[in-house]
Design a protein around this motif. Structure first.
Motif, PDB file in Angstrom:
ATOM      1  N   LEU A  48      38.055  42.265  42.697  1.00 16.34           N
ATOM      2  CA  LEU A  48      38.364  40.881  43.053  1.00 16.34           C
ATOM      3  C   LEU A  48      39.789  40.436  42.760  1.00 16.34           C
ATOM      4  O   LEU A  48      40.274  39.504  43.386  1.00 16.34           O
ATOM      5  CB  LEU A  48      37.406  39.942  42.308  1.00 16.34           C
ATOM      6  N   TYR A  49      40.456  41.062  41.797  1.00 12.97           N
ATOM      7  CA  TYR A  49      41.758  40.538  41.385  1.00 12.97           C
ATOM      8  C   TYR A  49      42.630  41.618  40.758  1.00 12.97           C
ATOM      9  O   TYR A  49      42.175  42.713  40.453  1.00 12.97           O
ATOM     10  CB  TYR A  49      41.578  39.391  40.385  1.00 12.97           C
ATOM     11  N   TYR A  78      44.705  36.822  42.836  1.00 12.16           N
ATOM     12  CA  TYR A  78      43.645  37.256  43.747  1.00 12.16           C
ATOM     13  C   TYR A  78      44.229  37.787  45.052  1.00 12.16           C
ATOM     14  O   TYR A  78      43.504  38.082  45.989  1.00 12.16           O
ATOM     15  CB  TYR A  78      42.669  36.112  43.991  1.00 12.16           C
TER      16      TYR A  78
END
Length: 115
Positions: A48-49, A78
């Motif tokens: 996700l990041y 992100y």
């Protein structure tokens, strides 16, 4: 990274040393050595990041005294970690390093002045 890691650390330690000596007019004029043991910029990713992370570690020596000083900075994103994101993490690590090196240098100079 511009300026380079060594130049960044050198300028911080030099400025802190200059300021610390100014407050201790009778401080011993013992040379100070600074060995940069780590200056790492990483961007570990998850699904996700990314965390743009900067780690700094250096050993300061004054006479027979020695202190390890560290700095840590992280900025989560992100999206792809751009130079601006990495810069935020680097600046945070440098600020922490500056604060800790100032305290370490003042402590070592005070001890040297007592001796």
């Amino acid at each position: 990274m511009q300026p380079g890691e060594i130049d960044l650390v050198r300028s911080i330690v030099g400025a802190q040393l200059h300021a610390a000596i100014a407050t201790l007019p009778d401080a011993a004029r013992t040379p100070v050595a600074c060995e940069v043991t780590e200056f790492a910029v990483t961007t570990p990713a998850t699904m996700l990041y990314w965390d743009a992370t900067t780690e700094i570690a250096a050993t300061l020596r004054l006479g027979d005294q020695q202190r390890t000083v560290k700095g840590h900075g992280v900025k989560r994103t992100y999206a792809w970690p751009t130079d601006d994101v990495i810069k935020v993490a680097a600046v945070a690590a440098l600020k922490q390093f500056a604060t800790d090196s100032d305290a370490a240098l003042r402590e070592m100079l005070a001890q040297a002045a007592i001796r």
